[in-house]
Write an enzyme that holds these catalytic residues in place. Sequence first.
Site, PDB file in Angstrom:
ATOM      1  N   SER A 163      20.574 -69.671 -36.925  1.00 24.66           N
ATOM      2  CA  SER A 163      19.675 -69.770 -38.094  1.00 24.66           C
ATOM      3  C   SER A 163      18.241 -69.565 -37.623  1.00 24.66           C
ATOM      4  O   SER A 163      17.916 -69.877 -36.457  1.00 24.66           O
ATOM      5  CB  SER A 163      19.811 -71.147 -38.738  1.00 24.66           C
ATOM      6  OG  SER A 163      18.747 -71.373 -39.636  1.00 24.66           O
ATOM      7  N   TYR A 176      19.836 -80.236 -38.026  1.00 17.16           N
ATOM      8  CA  TYR A 176      20.301 -78.846 -38.159  1.00 17.16           C
ATOM      9  C   TYR A 176      19.493 -77.932 -37.222  1.00 17.16           C
ATOM     10  O   TYR A 176      20.064 -77.118 -36.495  1.00 17.16           O
ATOM     11  CB  TYR A 176      20.122 -78.415 -39.617  1.00 17.16           C
ATOM     12  CG  TYR A 176      20.610 -77.022 -39.960  1.00 17.16           C
ATOM     13  CD1 TYR A 176      21.960 -76.773 -40.177  1.00 17.16           C
ATOM     14  CD2 TYR A 176      19.712 -75.975 -40.102  1.00 17.16           C
ATOM     15  CE1 TYR A 176      22.403 -75.502 -40.518  1.00 17.16           C
ATOM     16  CE2 TYR A 176      20.144 -74.703 -40.444  1.00 17.16           C
ATOM     17  CZ  TYR A 176      21.499 -74.466 -40.665  1.00 17.16           C
ATOM     18  OH  TYR A 176      21.939 -73.215 -40.999  1.00 17.16           O
TER      19      TYR A 176
HETATM   20  N1  LIG Z   1      23.493 -69.545 -46.179  1.00 18.70           N
HETATM   21  C1  LIG Z   1      22.358 -69.590 -45.509  1.00 18.70           C
HETATM   22  O1  LIG Z   1      21.263 -69.505 -46.092  1.00 18.70           O
HETATM   23  C2  LIG Z   1      22.360 -69.728 -44.014  1.00 18.70           C
HETATM   24  C3  LIG Z   1      21.155 -69.519 -43.335  1.00 18.70           C
HETATM   25  C4  LIG Z   1      21.130 -69.645 -41.955  1.00 18.70           C
HETATM   26  C5  LIG Z   1      22.297 -69.923 -41.261  1.00 18.70           C
HETATM   27  N2  LIG Z   1      23.466 -70.122 -41.944  1.00 18.70           N
HETATM   28  C6  LIG Z   1      24.651 -70.427 -41.150  1.00 18.70           C
HETATM   29  O2  LIG Z   1      25.700 -69.578 -41.501  1.00 18.70           O
HETATM   30  C7  LIG Z   1      26.953 -70.214 -41.251  1.00 18.70           C
HETATM   31  C8  LIG Z   1      27.839 -70.070 -42.495  1.00 18.70           C
HETATM   32  O3  LIG Z   1      27.166 -70.663 -43.584  1.00 18.70           O
HETATM   33  P1  LIG Z   1      27.455 -70.271 -45.096  1.00 18.70           P
HETATM   34  O4  LIG Z   1      26.136 -70.291 -45.759  1.00 18.70           O
HETATM   35  O5  LIG Z   1      28.308 -69.075 -45.177  1.00 18.70           O
HETATM   36  O6  LIG Z   1      28.247 -71.599 -45.533  1.00 18.70           O
HETATM   37  P2  LIG Z   1      29.332 -71.867 -46.688  1.00 18.70           P
HETATM   38  O7  LIG Z   1      29.125 -70.947 -47.840  1.00 18.70           O
HETATM   39  O8  LIG Z   1      29.277 -73.330 -46.916  1.00 18.70           O
HETATM   40  O9  LIG Z   1      30.726 -71.482 -45.988  1.00 18.70           O
HETATM   41  C9  LIG Z   1      31.116 -72.230 -44.873  1.00 18.70           C
HETATM   42  C10 LIG Z   1      32.497 -71.804 -44.421  1.00 18.70           C
HETATM   43  O10 LIG Z   1      32.827 -72.569 -43.262  1.00 18.70           O
HETATM   44  C11 LIG Z   1      33.958 -73.415 -43.536  1.00 18.70           C
HETATM   45  N3  LIG Z   1      33.722 -74.696 -42.867  1.00 18.70           N
HETATM   46  C12 LIG Z   1      32.711 -75.573 -43.066  1.00 18.70           C
HETATM   47  N4  LIG Z   1      32.865 -76.642 -42.286  1.00 18.70           N
HETATM   48  C13 LIG Z   1      33.998 -76.451 -41.570  1.00 18.70           C
HETATM   49  C14 LIG Z   1      34.693 -77.203 -40.617  1.00 18.70           C
HETATM   50  N5  LIG Z   1      34.252 -78.393 -40.215  1.00 18.70           N
HETATM   51  N6  LIG Z   1      35.824 -76.708 -40.085  1.00 18.70           N
HETATM   52  C15 LIG Z   1      36.289 -75.495 -40.489  1.00 18.70           C
HETATM   53  N7  LIG Z   1      35.671 -74.722 -41.390  1.00 18.70           N
HETATM   54  C16 LIG Z   1      34.542 -75.204 -41.936  1.00 18.70           C
HETATM   55  C17 LIG Z   1      34.011 -73.518 -45.062  1.00 18.70           C
HETATM   56  O11 LIG Z   1      35.333 -73.785 -45.528  1.00 18.70           O
HETATM   57  P3  LIG Z   1      35.814 -75.291 -45.857  1.00 18.70           P
HETATM   58  O12 LIG Z   1      34.669 -75.989 -46.527  1.00 18.70           O
HETATM   59  O13 LIG Z   1      36.998 -75.122 -46.754  1.00 18.70           O
HETATM   60  O14 LIG Z   1      36.189 -75.902 -44.557  1.00 18.70           O
HETATM   61  C18 LIG Z   1      33.579 -72.109 -45.441  1.00 18.70           C
HETATM   62  O15 LIG Z   1      34.624 -71.192 -45.281  1.00 18.70           O
HETATM   63  C19 LIG Z   1      26.617 -71.672 -40.893  1.00 18.70           C
HETATM   64  O16 LIG Z   1      26.672 -71.827 -39.498  1.00 18.70           O
HETATM   65  C20 LIG Z   1      25.194 -71.839 -41.389  1.00 18.70           C
HETATM   66  O17 LIG Z   1      24.472 -72.798 -40.646  1.00 18.70           O
HETATM   67  C21 LIG Z   1      23.525 -70.039 -43.308  1.00 18.70           C
END
Ligand SMILES: NC(=O)c1ccc[n+]([C@@H]2O[C@H](COP(=O)([O-])OP(=O)(O)OC[C@H]3O[C@@H](n4cnc5c(N)ncnc54)[C@H](OP(=O)(O)O)[C@@H]3O)[C@@H](O)[C@H]2O)c1
Length: 278
Positions: A163, A176
Amino acid sequence: MGDTVGSSNSNASTTGRATSRWSLQGMTALVTGGTRGIGHAVVVELAALGASVHTCSRKEDDLTECLKKWASLGFHVTGSVCDVSVREQRDRLIRDVSSTFDGKLSILVNNAGTNVTKPTIEYTAEEYSFIMATNLESAYHLCQLAHPLLKASGAGSIVFVSSVSGVTAVNSGTVYAATKGAINQITKNLACEWAKDNIRTNSVAPWYIKTSLVENALQNKIFLQKIVDRTPMRRVGEPEEVSSLVAYLCLPAASYITGQVISVDGGMTINGGLYTSG
Ligand SMILES: NC(=O)c1ccc[n+]([C@@H]2O[C@H](COP(=O)([O-])OP(=O)(O)OC[C@H]3O[C@@H](n4cnc5c(N)ncnc54)[C@H](OP(=O)(O)O)[C@@H]3O)[C@@H](O)[C@H]2O)c1
């Protein structure tokens, strides 16, 4: 005549080489957290480029639905129910991956992550442990477990979904930010330590991307405006704008790139502050 045949063969082999540099055909990948958001886009991107992909999430129903949809599109995707914050479940996940892919893994994408945003003095011990275990400990341990499989593939690639919070202060919560800063430093260290095993390690560092993780925050119009005002491209990103970079870093075409942390942020981190309004 001989020259003509020779040159057409060499053209064909040049074309073949060029094509294979941009393909993941024959490769195997583990993507954590593939049922939603960025992870989902990464699974689709890697599978569309020819990789066989294994993914995981905590919810069996979501996983089953995704696997069914991907199979109908002709993608080779398998999955395990796994909470990556739990050590024994990570052990089991890598056992599944090893038996599915015959002990060889070309790509590990450490994507699963979470956040709880609040002022530092309000974090409970449980919240601290939950964020650390999900974002940092899981990725670190999965790298350890996957190392022999990545090495056995002959050319391994690890990509962390980090991130911009690990690059600069963006008021995302200090726990975070600490996990993502640590991921960025692990990226650089592993790149040096595992280069001898032909394993490359890179990080992608997104700014706000439209996913379920941040949808509540982005629904707040005042907050969204603040984000857009700091972003030269004046918008948030799409999951596919992150997954394309993840896929690129896994391709043979990226074979000399390792130890890098690359922001996907519409210019946010390089904005010195002059471009704050449209
Ligand atoms: N969206 C943003 O703005 C943003 C910005 C910077 C970085 N990121 C990073 O991008 C990555 C993905 O984020 P996202 O925004 O795509 O999140 P998201 O929409 O919440 O999706 C998260 C995915 O990970 C799974 N997950 C969460 N916790 C888990 C666990 N403990 N074990 C196994 N699976 C798990 C969820 O499925 P289940 O809940 O069913 O387990 C889901 O498939 C993260 O590392 C986040 O920090 C996101």
